[in-house]
Motif scaffolding. Structure first.
Motif, mmCIF file in Angstrom:
data_model
loop_
_atom_site.group_PDB
_atom_site.id
_atom_site.type_symbol
_atom_site.label_atom_id
_atom_site.label_comp_id
_atom_site.label_asym_id
_atom_site.label_seq_id
_atom_site.Cartn_x
_atom_site.Cartn_y
_atom_site.Cartn_z
ATOM 1 N N ASP A 26 6.748 11.975 -2.033
ATOM 2 C CA ASP A 26 5.613 11.048 -2.027
ATOM 3 C C ASP A 26 4.882 11.181 -3.360
ATOM 4 O O ASP A 26 4.228 12.187 -3.627
ATOM 5 C CB ASP A 26 4.692 11.376 -0.846
ATOM 6 C CG ASP A 26 3.500 10.430 -0.761
ATOM 7 O OD1 ASP A 26 3.299 9.627 -1.699
ATOM 8 O OD2 ASP A 26 2.764 10.506 0.237
ATOM 9 N N SER B 77 0.848 -1.198 0.000
ATOM 10 C CA SER B 77 0.000 0.000 0.000
ATOM 11 C C SER B 77 0.876 1.237 0.000
ATOM 12 O O SER B 77 2.106 1.149 0.153
ATOM 13 C CB SER B 77 -0.876 0.016 1.250
ATOM 14 O OG SER B 77 -0.045 0.142 2.402
ATOM 15 N N GLY B 78 0.216 2.384 -0.117
ATOM 16 C CA GLY B 78 0.937 3.659 -0.085
ATOM 17 C C GLY B 78 1.486 3.960 1.293
ATOM 18 O O GLY B 78 2.637 4.384 1.445
ATOM 19 N N THR B 79 0.655 3.745 2.297
ATOM 20 C CA THR B 79 1.088 4.088 3.655
ATOM 21 C C THR B 79 2.307 3.258 4.061
ATOM 22 O O THR B 79 3.213 3.743 4.731
ATOM 23 C CB THR B 79 -0.096 3.947 4.645
ATOM 24 O OG1 THR B 79 0.194 4.704 5.820
ATOM 25 C CG2 THR B 79 -0.389 2.511 5.019
ATOM 26 N N GLU C 270 4.588 15.673 -0.756
ATOM 27 C CA GLU C 270 3.981 15.226 -2.004
ATOM 28 C C GLU C 270 4.471 16.168 -3.103
ATOM 29 O O GLU C 270 4.460 17.384 -2.914
ATOM 30 C CB GLU C 270 2.459 15.306 -1.920
ATOM 31 C CG GLU C 270 1.829 14.358 -0.923
ATOM 32 C CD GLU C 270 0.507 14.926 -0.387
ATOM 33 O OE1 GLU C 270 -0.533 14.657 -0.986
ATOM 34 O OE2 GLU C 270 0.538 15.641 0.613
ATOM 35 N N VAL D 140 2.728 8.801 -4.442
ATOM 36 C CA VAL D 140 1.682 7.773 -4.404
ATOM 37 C C VAL D 140 0.498 8.155 -5.291
ATOM 38 O O VAL D 140 -0.020 7.319 -6.030
ATOM 39 C CB VAL D 140 1.224 7.517 -2.942
ATOM 40 C CG1 VAL D 140 -0.043 6.679 -2.916
ATOM 41 C CG2 VAL D 140 2.334 6.821 -2.149
ATOM 42 N N GLN D 141 0.116 9.431 -5.234
ATOM 43 C CA GLN D 141 -1.039 9.858 -6.039
ATOM 44 C C GLN D 141 -0.624 10.514 -7.359
ATOM 45 O O GLN D 141 -1.231 10.268 -8.402
ATOM 46 C CB GLN D 141 -1.888 10.836 -5.214
ATOM 47 C CG GLN D 141 -3.234 11.138 -5.834
ATOM 48 C CD GLN D 141 -4.214 11.822 -4.880
ATOM 49 O OE1 GLN D 141 -5.055 12.583 -5.302
ATOM 50 N NE2 GLN D 141 -4.137 11.531 -3.601
ATOM 51 N N LYS E 251 -0.952 3.453 -5.425
ATOM 52 C CA LYS E 251 -2.141 3.719 -6.247
ATOM 53 C C LYS E 251 -2.063 3.097 -7.658
ATOM 54 O O LYS E 251 -2.348 1.917 -7.779
ATOM 55 C CB LYS E 251 -2.459 5.218 -6.247
ATOM 56 C CG LYS E 251 -2.906 5.673 -4.836
ATOM 57 C CD LYS E 251 -3.712 6.935 -4.804
ATOM 58 C CE LYS E 251 -4.448 7.093 -3.490
ATOM 59 N NZ LYS E 251 -3.718 7.807 -2.453
ATOM 60 N N PHE F 207 -0.896 14.695 3.017
ATOM 61 C CA PHE F 207 -1.498 13.407 3.358
ATOM 62 C C PHE F 207 -0.536 12.306 2.945
ATOM 63 O O PHE F 207 -0.112 12.239 1.795
ATOM 64 C CB PHE F 207 -2.847 13.201 2.654
ATOM 65 C CG PHE F 207 -3.464 11.882 3.008
ATOM 66 C CD1 PHE F 207 -4.191 11.737 4.182
ATOM 67 C CD2 PHE F 207 -3.289 10.766 2.195
ATOM 68 C CE1 PHE F 207 -4.741 10.513 4.541
ATOM 69 C CE2 PHE F 207 -3.835 9.535 2.547
ATOM 70 C CZ PHE F 207 -4.562 9.416 3.716
ATOM 71 N N HIS F 208 -0.188 11.435 3.901
ATOM 72 C CA HIS F 208 0.745 10.355 3.582
ATOM 73 C C HIS F 208 0.230 8.981 3.978
ATOM 74 O O HIS F 208 0.941 7.988 3.779
ATOM 75 C CB HIS F 208 2.096 10.622 4.243
ATOM 76 C CG HIS F 208 2.771 11.869 3.736
ATOM 77 N ND1 HIS F 208 3.218 12.005 2.438
ATOM 78 C CD2 HIS F 208 3.047 13.053 4.338
ATOM 79 C CE1 HIS F 208 3.767 13.209 2.275
ATOM 80 N NE2 HIS F 208 3.667 13.872 3.412
ATOM 81 N N GLY F 209 -0.962 8.887 4.572
ATOM 82 C CA GLY F 209 -1.500 7.570 4.894
ATOM 83 C C GLY F 209 -1.957 7.468 6.331
ATOM 84 O O GLY F 209 -1.851 8.426 7.112
HETATM 85 C C1 LIG Z 1 -3.359 7.648 -0.932
HETATM 86 C C2 LIG Z 1 -2.094 8.253 -0.504
HETATM 87 C C3 LIG Z 1 -1.265 7.623 0.448
HETATM 88 C C4 LIG Z 1 -1.677 6.376 1.196
HETATM 89 O O1 LIG Z 1 -1.851 5.292 0.347
HETATM 90 P P1 LIG Z 1 -2.687 4.011 0.856
HETATM 91 O O2 LIG Z 1 -2.512 3.015 -0.236
HETATM 92 O O3 LIG Z 1 -4.100 4.482 1.046
HETATM 93 O O4 LIG Z 1 -2.092 3.579 2.130
HETATM 94 C C5 LIG Z 1 -0.041 8.193 0.733
HETATM 95 N N1 LIG Z 1 0.353 9.325 0.114
HETATM 96 C C6 LIG Z 1 -0.418 9.957 -0.796
HETATM 97 C C7 LIG Z 1 0.085 11.191 -1.458
HETATM 98 C C8 LIG Z 1 -1.673 9.454 -1.131
HETATM 99 O O5 LIG Z 1 -2.434 10.093 -2.016
#
Ligand SMILES: *Cc1c(COP(=O)(O)O)cnc(C)c1O
Length: 403
Positions: free
Chosen positions: A224, A104-106, A191, A226-227, A253, A139-141
């Motif tokens: 980060d 996962s992202g977190t 991010e 992730v998104q 993601k 936001f990081h999780g």
């Molecule tokens: C969604 C998100 C996360 C967390 O990812 P999960 O898969 O929900 O744990 C971390 N950082 C960013 C920038 C995100 O958008």
């Protein structure tokens, strides 16, 4: 069972942490989703930025089906034939040197924080007294480490004490970051484009200021992605649009386009001087099914030039959204890059209402922050889908204008 009873029944089974929309989704096709009553929705949320290739991509489905039959899981005690290929693909896409796969992202954030701490620990003679700078509205999780660096106080407060030594600074404000730097600072996490916080792209001057801190003080930069990564902003990773080499990046993601998988990646310099055997691990992390998904996604991205497609269509998407923003006073501003866009609404227009009305009209959208309408369409949308989305938003905002 009718939709309402089904929803009630489901809610009785689950821990109530989500306020779900009253829609029961059944199947997806291309960039459309269908609910249990066969109502069709144009998807501008992609399951929160996950379904980069949309729904039902044949090559992707065939590859995963093949892998399901061959081998799903082995644990990280062994090698398997797809890990190498997925890691090489991700390295090539990011320009980073070493990969750790997560679920996962977190978890990718957890690993990134541990790598940064271990790096500073070894560098400073086995001293673990270090600080990390994170951003307000980040936001990081949801796990404890990621929560510690998430810049929304009300997410953190009930779960304190979190990991110590985290200082918060304002995004896009290098003086604010500098004011939080101490002799103990080992990393800055941000991010590359703030998502949940309200769609705020990083300004080039801000990134340049961070680069200076990285070079002057050996402060590691954790980006980060992730998104905003995996093609969403028109390059494989968003940082590639700036003059910067992060030390660590996180991804999740869209890297599996539906299969739960994430990763953190490092430069060789950090990898050689941080995590060692025994420092980190995961039972599932990067199992053959997850790695096959990453591998196939990267192959499809390359073959179909997904980044090129996003880049080519971005001006059209932005023109349509700017048109709406210019026409309606309900929209204060458009912000974003590529297919990661936000419309900041006037406080008199609740974003939840707009989302509900869009759902009635067959369009799925997201929110970000308290008053931003967030658009994260699958990366394979075409002009006609942008027109369809813009037409629906036009109808909705026209009503607010008259009211
Ligand atoms: C969604 C998100 C996360 C967390 O990812 P999960 O898969 O929900 O744990 C971390 N950082 C960013 C920038 C995100 O958008």
């Amino acid at each position: 069972m009718d939709t309402k009873s089904y929803i009630q029944e489901t809610e009785n089974q689950l821990v109530h942490v989500y306020n779900r929309f009253p829609i029961v989704l059944e199947r997806g096709e291309g960039v459309y989703l269908y609910d249990a009553n066969d109502k069709k929705y144009l998807d501008f949320g992609s399951g929160i930025g996950v379904m980069g290739l949309g729904y039902g991509n044949k090559e992707y489905t065939d590859a995963l089906t093949d892998q399901l039959h061959k081998l799903i899981h082995t644990s990280n005690l062994y090698y398997s034939d797809v890990i190498d290929s997925a890691a090489k693909g991700l390295k090539k896409a990011s320009g980073m040197d070493r990969v750790f796969f997560t679920n996962s992202g977190t978890e990718a954030i957890e690993g990134a924080l541990k790598a940064a701490k271990k790096y500073a620990y070894l560098r400073d003679g086995n001293n673990s007294d270090h600080e990390i700078i994170a951003m307000n509205h980040s936001f990081h999780g949801r796990t404890m480490g990621a929560l510690s660096v998430t810049g929304t106080e009300h997410y953190r407060t009930p779960f304190e004490k979190l990991i110590p030594g985290i200082r918060f600074a304002d995004y896009n404000d290098i003086d604010s970051v500098r004011s939080q730097v101490t002799d103990k600072t080992c990393a800055i996490i941000l991010e590359t484009l703030q998502g949940e916080g309200g769609i705020y792209p990083a300004e080039p001057e801000f990134i340049a200021g961070l680069k200076q801190l990285q070079q002057e003080k050996d402060i590691l930069l954790i980006f980060d992605e992730v998104q905003c990564g995996m093609g969403r902003t028109g390059s494989m990773f968003c940082f590639q649009q700036y003059d910067i080499q992060p030390d660590i990046i996180t991804a999740a993601k869209a890297i599996g386009c539906g299969v739960p998988v994430g990763a953190f990646l490092m430069t060789e310099r950090v990898a050689d001087a941080s995590l060692e055997p025994g420092d980190h691990g995961s039972t599932y992390g990067g199992n053959p099914l997850a790695c096959r998904a990453v591998d196939e996604v990267l192959k499809i991205y390359e073959k179909e030039d997904i980044c090129g497609h996003v880049k080519a269509l971005t001006p059209y998407l932005e023109e349509k959204l700017d048109g709406l923003a210019g026409k309606y006073s309900a929209i204060k501003e458009r912000r974003g890059r590529g297919f990661m866009q936000g419309l900041e609404l006037d406080p008199s227009v609740p974003v939840g209402d707009v989302i509900h009305q869009a759902q009635e009209k067959g369009l799925l959208l997201l929110s970000a922050g308290s008053n931003v309408l967030r658009l994260l369409p699958p990366l394979v949308i075409e002009k006609e889908h942008i027109d369809e989305m813009a037409g629906i938003l036009d109808e909705i905002f026209a009503k607010y204008e008259k009211a």
